[in-house]
Scaffold this motif. Structure first.
Motif, mmCIF file in Angstrom:
data_model
loop_
_atom_site.group_PDB
_atom_site.id
_atom_site.type_symbol
_atom_site.label_atom_id
_atom_site.label_comp_id
_atom_site.label_asym_id
_atom_site.label_seq_id
_atom_site.Cartn_x
_atom_site.Cartn_y
_atom_site.Cartn_z
ATOM 1 N N VAL A 1 -5.050 -73.072 21.840
ATOM 2 C CA VAL A 1 -4.187 -72.980 23.027
ATOM 3 C C VAL A 1 -2.776 -72.790 22.494
ATOM 4 N N GLU A 2 -2.184 -71.649 22.856
ATOM 5 C CA GLU A 2 -0.983 -71.212 22.148
ATOM 6 C C GLU A 2 0.164 -70.942 23.111
ATOM 7 N N ASP A 3 1.394 -71.195 22.668
ATOM 8 C CA ASP A 3 2.570 -70.871 23.496
ATOM 9 C C ASP A 3 2.648 -69.368 23.697
ATOM 10 N N PHE A 4 3.051 -68.953 24.888
ATOM 11 C CA PHE A 4 3.222 -67.536 25.184
ATOM 12 C C PHE A 4 4.546 -67.073 24.583
ATOM 13 N N LEU B 1 1.419 -63.049 15.399
ATOM 14 C CA LEU B 1 0.478 -63.248 16.507
ATOM 15 C C LEU B 1 -0.936 -63.374 15.968
ATOM 16 N N GLU B 2 -1.233 -62.543 14.997
ATOM 17 C CA GLU B 2 -2.587 -62.557 14.425
ATOM 18 C C GLU B 2 -2.567 -61.877 13.075
ATOM 19 N N TYR B 3 -3.565 -62.230 12.266
ATOM 20 C CA TYR B 3 -3.833 -61.476 11.044
ATOM 21 C C TYR B 3 -5.103 -60.668 11.265
ATOM 22 N N THR C 1 0.470 -69.660 29.236
ATOM 23 C CA THR C 1 -0.099 -70.081 27.967
ATOM 24 C C THR C 1 -1.176 -69.087 27.562
ATOM 25 N N VAL C 2 -1.599 -69.170 26.313
ATOM 26 C CA VAL C 2 -2.571 -68.201 25.813
ATOM 27 C C VAL C 2 -3.765 -68.961 25.252
ATOM 28 N N ILE C 3 -4.961 -68.623 25.774
ATOM 29 C CA ILE C 3 -6.193 -69.274 25.313
ATOM 30 C C ILE C 3 -6.928 -68.276 24.432
ATOM 31 N N LEU D 1 -6.947 -64.714 26.171
ATOM 32 C CA LEU D 1 -6.717 -64.735 27.617
ATOM 33 C C LEU D 1 -5.316 -65.265 27.893
ATOM 34 N N ILE D 2 -4.508 -64.389 28.480
ATOM 35 C CA ILE D 2 -3.137 -64.797 28.792
ATOM 36 C C ILE D 2 -3.131 -65.375 30.202
ATOM 37 N N CYS D 3 -2.697 -66.619 30.345
ATOM 38 C CA CYS D 3 -2.846 -67.340 31.612
ATOM 39 C C CYS D 3 -1.482 -67.623 32.213
ATOM 40 N N SER E 1 -11.397 -66.469 11.811
ATOM 41 C CA SER E 1 -11.155 -67.758 12.482
ATOM 42 C C SER E 1 -9.677 -67.873 12.831
ATOM 43 N N LYS E 2 -9.396 -67.785 14.134
ATOM 44 C CA LYS E 2 -7.993 -67.904 14.549
ATOM 45 C C LYS E 2 -7.488 -69.326 14.287
ATOM 46 N N ALA E 3 -8.382 -70.313 14.400
ATOM 47 C CA ALA E 3 -7.986 -71.705 14.132
ATOM 48 C C ALA E 3 -7.572 -71.852 12.671
HETATM 49 P P1 AMP Z 1 -4.449 -61.262 19.124
HETATM 50 O O1 AMP Z 1 -5.878 -60.796 19.010
HETATM 51 O O2 AMP Z 1 -4.219 -62.681 18.739
HETATM 52 O O3 AMP Z 1 -3.454 -60.305 18.531
HETATM 53 O O4 AMP Z 1 -4.111 -61.104 20.667
HETATM 54 C C1 AMP Z 1 -4.311 -59.881 21.353
HETATM 55 C C2 AMP Z 1 -3.079 -59.560 22.136
HETATM 56 O O5 AMP Z 1 -2.770 -60.629 23.047
HETATM 57 C C3 AMP Z 1 -1.819 -59.399 21.303
HETATM 58 O O6 AMP Z 1 -1.735 -58.109 20.763
HETATM 59 C C4 AMP Z 1 -0.757 -59.699 22.310
HETATM 60 O O7 AMP Z 1 -0.528 -58.574 23.142
HETATM 61 C C5 AMP Z 1 -1.371 -60.788 23.145
HETATM 62 N N1 AMP Z 1 -1.007 -62.117 22.644
HETATM 63 C C6 AMP Z 1 -1.683 -62.860 21.749
HETATM 64 N N2 AMP Z 1 -1.071 -64.024 21.514
HETATM 65 C C7 AMP Z 1 0.046 -64.040 22.279
HETATM 66 C C8 AMP Z 1 1.106 -64.965 22.473
HETATM 67 N N3 AMP Z 1 1.136 -66.144 21.844
HETATM 68 N N4 AMP Z 1 2.087 -64.631 23.324
HETATM 69 C C9 AMP Z 1 2.075 -63.452 23.973
HETATM 70 N N5 AMP Z 1 1.097 -62.528 23.848
HETATM 71 C C10 AMP Z 1 0.085 -62.808 23.003
#
Ligand code: AMP
Ligand code: GLY
Length: 443
Positions: free
Chosen positions: A206-209, A304-306, A162-164, A176-178, A124-126
């Motif tokens: 919805v996340e800051d780029f 960015l992620e775990y 922004t990033v969805i 999705l990078i928008c 869960s990313k949330a």
């Molecule tokens: P994630 O699964 O959250 O790691 O996202 C997959 C890929 O999307 C990451 O490895 C990054 O290349 C890109 N990404 C995710 N979140 C962001 C962010 N906030 N800003 C820029 N790139 C992102």
């Protein structure tokens, strides 16, 4: 006196014989290149006997059980029925999210990997963002929504790009990078209204780029103590120059030279330890491999992620650098004794390059014979999408077919060994990136 010495001698001999004959069998859940790298390292342990795969694959030298990685009840039954299986290692995200480790533990089976509650950091990313916010762990600014209209209202005014992100597991495709506001609104519809990623899209972040470069930091943890592996860098796009579609990863190198000791110390203090403490406070101590996907900009490091597991293909570059016994490390993570181990890594450099089937990650052929494997020297091959063909040889059976990996004193030599050996391996429509680690070598 003499007698005593003799008795001691014979006791010693008996212990040695026991150690030699009574090895532990291990069941490894998963069947890709990452699992092959785990199996290869486990096999180096004097304590490991047979290694079973659920499902494993024909190239990775395991006993294939025919049980799929998400067939969790069958995995529990198999492990329970084989008394000499002393540990089950759960490598992929799906069975972790399904609670396989909880089920194994409930049956009294030693299992390496986090519980479902701890693995929520990945599934869960949330939840992951909420943990980071509540415990002050640096990450991108964000809001979470379960309502489409509210998500769109926020996206109508938020910073662009922004990033969805779909909340749940989406095979690494739910991000999705928008670049424009219109794209952001459309992405929210794709995820939440059209349910392009199924139930994973019931909520969005919805996340800051963020700008910078990405580093993967994998760690072993027993829920209390933590031990860092060498950093690594994945290459997610299909084509050279980071062009083309996102894939499961086309190659990786380790360690990441840009990420030096000062950044590591700071990340350990501000990111890694606070996350371990946060999960304890959440009542879900994290035991297993905790993977931090980091964005680095100067000395600014954000999560960015775990991931609740080893990364693929980072593992195929990181684990070959390990000099200590992986089976012992897994045991210490389970037992809470990681602080008692001195885990050693070589300071050599490692690179791997994935050989994929033409058309991956969209559509591709299967069943193509693979040749040239016997000619590989000075490099290792880790298998992913392969199976045994009618004539007994290996044939392709997936998008990412295999990865070629080498360790050397410097990146240039490791890279040369990898690409020199790739030339020898052929299968129909094979493609691979030619630029993995290139910037490290030519600057
Ligand atoms: P994630 O699964 O959250 O790691 O996202 C997959 C890929 O999307 C990451 O490895 C990054 O290349 C890109 N990404 C995710 N979140 C962001 C962010 N906030 N800003 C820029 N790139 C992102
Ligand atoms: N290489 C990224 C992952 O395993 O998710």
């Amino acid at each position: 006196m003499f007698d005593k010495v003799k008795r001691t001698g014979s006791v010693r001999r008996r212990v040695e014989v026991t150690e030699l004959t009574e090895k532990d069998d291990v069941l490894v859940v998963g069947g890709g290149g990452r699992e092959h790298a785990i199996v290869a390292k486990l096999r180096e342990s004097a304590r490991v006997g047979k290694v079973y795969g659920a499902p494993g694959n024909a190239g990775m030298d395991v006993i294939e059980t025919g049980i799929g990685a998400t067939d969790i009840d069958a995995i529990v039954e198999f492990a329970a029925a084989h008394e000499n299986i002393k540990m089950t290692v759960v490598a992929p995200d799906d069975p972790l999210a399904m609670g396989l480790v909880d089920k194994l533990v409930a049956r009294g089976i030693r299992a390496f990997g986090p519980t479902r509650a701890a693995a929520k950091l990945e599934w869960s990313k949330a939840y992951a963002k909420d943990v980071m916010r509540r415990y002050g762990i640096p990450t991108a600014g964000y809001e979470t929504f379960t309502d489409v209209a509210a998500a769109k209202a926020y996206a109508a005014t938020c910073k662009i790009p922004t990033v969805i992100k779909a909340d749940g597991l989406a095979l690494g495709k739910g991000v999705l990078i928008c670049e424009t506001r219109e794209a952001a609104l459309a992405a929210i519809d794709e995820v939440m209204t059209d349910k392009k990623f199924g139930a994973a899209g019931n909520a969005v972040v919805v996340e800051d780029f963020l700008r910078g470069y990405e580093v993967s930091l994998l760690t072993f943890t027993d829920g209390e103590h933590v031990s860092l592996m060498p950093t690594s860098c994945d290459h997610k796009r299909a084509l050279d120059g980071d062009l083309g579609l996102n894939t499961g990863g086309m190659g990786a190198y380790a360690p990441c030279p840009a990420f030096g000791k000062a950044l590591l110390d700071k990340t350990l203090r501000d990111v890694v330890r606070p996350t371990i403490e946060a999960m304890k406070a959440e009542g879900a101590p994290f035991k297993g491999v905790l993977y931090f996907g980091l964005m680095v900009d100067g000395d600014d490091v954000r999560v960015l992620e775990y991931n609740a597991r080893f990364g693929d293909p980072e593992t195929q570059s990181v684990l070959p650098l390990l000099e200590s016994d992986l089976y012992e490390i897994f045991g210490a993570c389970i037992d809470g004794t990681l602080d008692k181990l001195d885990i050693r890594w070589t300071d050599k450099k490692s690179i791997n390059v994935v050989l994929a089937s033409g058309g991956y990650p969209v559509e591709y052929k299967k069943g193509c014979p693979i040749s040239g494997l016997d000619d590989v020297d000075g490099a290792r091959v880790y298998f992913a999408g392969v199976k045994r063909g009618a004539d007994g040889g290996l044939v392709t059976n997936g998008g990412r077919v295999l990865c070629v990996q080498a360790v050397a004193d410097d990146f240039g030599a490791a890279r040369d060994a990898v690409y020199r050996n790739i030339e020898k391996i052929t299968f129909d429509d094979c493609f691979y990136r030619k630029d993995i680690g290139e910037k490290l070598v030519i600057g």
